[in-house]
Design a protein around this motif. Structure first.
Motif, PDB file in Angstrom:
ATOM      1  N   VAL A 164       0.953  -1.102   0.039  1.00  0.00           N
ATOM      2  CA  VAL A 164      -0.102  -0.076   0.048  1.00  0.00           C
ATOM      3  C   VAL A 164       0.797   1.268   0.125  1.00  0.00           C
ATOM      4  O   VAL A 164       0.799   2.245  -0.873  1.00  0.00           O
ATOM      5  CB  VAL A 164      -0.918  -0.077   1.085  1.00  0.00           C
ATOM      6  N   GLN A 165       1.966   1.189   0.813  1.00  0.00           N
ATOM      7  CA  GLN A 165       2.825   2.401   0.629  1.00  0.00           C
ATOM      8  C   GLN A 165       3.326   2.524  -0.410  1.00  0.00           C
ATOM      9  O   GLN A 165       3.757   3.670  -0.803  1.00  0.00           O
ATOM     10  CB  GLN A 165       3.834   2.356   2.178  1.00  0.00           C
ATOM     11  N   GLU A 166       3.882   1.667  -0.883  1.00  0.00           N
ATOM     12  CA  GLU A 166       4.725   1.851  -2.115  1.00  0.00           C
ATOM     13  C   GLU A 166       3.892   2.078  -3.326  1.00  0.00           C
ATOM     14  O   GLU A 166       4.204   3.079  -4.086  1.00  0.00           O
ATOM     15  CB  GLU A 166       5.086   0.214  -2.642  1.00  0.00           C
ATOM     16  N   LEU A 167       2.677   1.689  -3.492  1.00  0.00           N
ATOM     17  CA  LEU A 167       1.689   2.232  -4.584  1.00  0.00           C
ATOM     18  C   LEU A 167       1.474   3.660  -4.131  1.00  0.00           C
ATOM     19  O   LEU A 167       1.373   4.389  -5.148  1.00  0.00           O
ATOM     20  CB  LEU A 167       0.415   1.270  -4.056  1.00  0.00           C
ATOM     21  N   ARG A 168       1.230   4.010  -2.940  1.00  0.00           N
ATOM     22  CA  ARG A 168       1.025   5.646  -2.756  1.00  0.00           C
ATOM     23  C   ARG A 168       2.249   6.439  -3.180  1.00  0.00           C
ATOM     24  O   ARG A 168       2.029   7.524  -3.884  1.00  0.00           O
ATOM     25  CB  ARG A 168       0.737   5.767  -1.352  1.00  0.00           C
ATOM     26  N   LEU A 169       3.282   5.914  -3.000  1.00  0.00           N
ATOM     27  CA  LEU A 169       4.339   6.727  -3.379  1.00  0.00           C
ATOM     28  C   LEU A 169       4.773   6.618  -4.840  1.00  0.00           C
ATOM     29  O   LEU A 169       5.149   7.568  -5.229  1.00  0.00           O
ATOM     30  CB  LEU A 169       5.755   6.112  -2.709  1.00  0.00           C
ATOM     31  N   ARG A 224       2.396   6.582  -6.859  1.00  0.00           N
ATOM     32  CA  ARG A 224       1.082   7.005  -7.736  1.00  0.00           C
ATOM     33  C   ARG A 224       1.268   8.213  -8.615  1.00  0.00           C
ATOM     34  O   ARG A 224       0.603   8.342  -9.618  1.00  0.00           O
ATOM     35  CB  ARG A 224       0.046   7.469  -6.625  1.00  0.00           C
ATOM     36  N   LEU A 273      -4.647  -1.798  -4.057  1.00  0.00           N
ATOM     37  CA  LEU A 273      -4.850  -0.860  -4.790  1.00  0.00           C
ATOM     38  C   LEU A 273      -6.072   0.255  -4.205  1.00  0.00           C
ATOM     39  O   LEU A 273      -6.130   1.219  -4.123  1.00  0.00           O
ATOM     40  CB  LEU A 273      -5.266  -1.290  -6.060  1.00  0.00           C
ATOM     41  N   GLU A 330      -7.019   0.186  -1.062  1.00  0.00           N
ATOM     42  CA  GLU A 330      -6.560   1.102   0.152  1.00  0.00           C
ATOM     43  C   GLU A 330      -5.645   2.112  -0.217  1.00  0.00           C
ATOM     44  O   GLU A 330      -5.503   3.223   0.660  1.00  0.00           O
ATOM     45  CB  GLU A 330      -5.725  -0.169   0.932  1.00  0.00           C
ATOM     46  N   SER A 331      -5.103   2.020  -1.595  1.00  0.00           N
ATOM     47  CA  SER A 331      -4.096   3.101  -1.819  1.00  0.00           C
ATOM     48  C   SER A 331      -4.948   4.242  -2.755  1.00  0.00           C
ATOM     49  O   SER A 331      -4.349   5.262  -2.813  1.00  0.00           O
ATOM     50  CB  SER A 331      -2.996   2.551  -2.746  1.00  0.00           C
ATOM     51  N   GLY A 332      -6.189   4.102  -2.642  1.00  0.00           N
ATOM     52  CA  GLY A 332      -7.192   5.265  -3.160  1.00  0.00           C
ATOM     53  C   GLY A 332      -7.690   4.881  -4.253  1.00  0.00           C
ATOM     54  O   GLY A 332      -8.349   5.971  -5.006  1.00  0.00           O
ATOM     55  N   TRP A 333      -7.176   3.814  -5.192  1.00  0.00           N
ATOM     56  CA  TRP A 333      -7.896   3.551  -6.452  1.00  0.00           C
ATOM     57  C   TRP A 333      -9.114   3.049  -6.299  1.00  0.00           C
ATOM     58  O   TRP A 333      -9.657   2.307  -5.413  1.00  0.00           O
ATOM     59  CB  TRP A 333      -6.937   2.547  -7.161  1.00  0.00           C
TER      60      TRP A 333
END
Length: 225
Positions: free
Chosen positions: A138-143, A145, A166, A168-171
């Protein structure tokens, strides 16, 4: 420190799953005969690739004598041989092989990661271990994005782990959740999600996944066709 580099450092220090920690460290002590003279990494393996990647490749978990030995995703095992050759073939890697962390390999606009960062026994993490490791993805996806445009998921396990990450990361992930399949393409808000059979020996040796099938998915995900 770069936020993604700091995340990688924290992942490498993770000891959240006792079974995985015990296994990765036991493998690092006993080693495989062919690598008896090498010092194994024996820790959680962070992602690999630039912080401004447009394409993210999500696998399953590091191999016991691959990433768990070398400290880099898909490096030092036959699955990695297939993946990096394909990335090189389509112009996304600087060389066709991945042997060690200091072999000079660079990825062009691509980052490689996994939903479980420790080598699991029999290459089978439990659902609980997958869920415990999810915050890292989740943190990796957010960074990623700001630059991320596509995600290629290798195999059904990774698919099941990536969809909730995805979300949880906002998608905005559709309901019901899309079903995994090779060549599946799911448009999300701002990115495309691709399914691809895993580059495991079971798939590549039997022809279930051929080099051209893999290259085709990578070309589509990278916008090279």
């Amino acid at each position: 420190m770069d936020p993604l580099a700091e995340l990688d450092r924290r992942i490498a220090d993770c000891r959240a799953c006792p079974r995985l920690v015990d296994w990765r460290e036991e493998v690092a002590r006993t080693k495989r005969a062919a690598f008896a003279d090498q010092t194994y990494w024996g820790r959680a393996v962070p992602g690999f690739g630039p912080p401004d990647a447009r394409l993210l490749i999500v696998g399953l978990a590091p191999a016991a004598h691959g990433g768990n030995r070398t400290g880099r995703m898909f490096t030092g095992d036959r699955s990695g041989d297939v993946l990096y050759q394909a990335l090189y073939d389509v112009g996304l890697a600087s060389r066709p092989t991945a042997e060690s962390v200091d072999d000079g390999l660079e990825l062009h606009g691509v980052r490689v990661t996994s939903p479980v960062h420790c080598a699991p026994p029999a290459n089978k993490p439990t659902p609980g271990e997958r869920d415990t490791c999810r915050p890292w993805l989740v943190q990796e996806l957010r960074l990623l994005r700001p630059t991320l445009r596509s995600v290629v998921v290798l195999g059904g396990f990774g698919w099941q782990a990536t969809l909730p990450a995805l979300a949880e990361s906002g998608w905005d992930v559709p309901r019901p959740r899309p079903v995994f399949g090779h060549g599946v393409r799911v448009p999300l808000d701002g990115i495309d999600l691709f399914g691809c059979f895993h580059v495991s020996q079971r798939n590549t040796f039997t022809g279930r996944l051929t080099p051209e099938m893999l290259r085709e998915v990578l070309r589509s995900a990278a916008g090279l066709r």
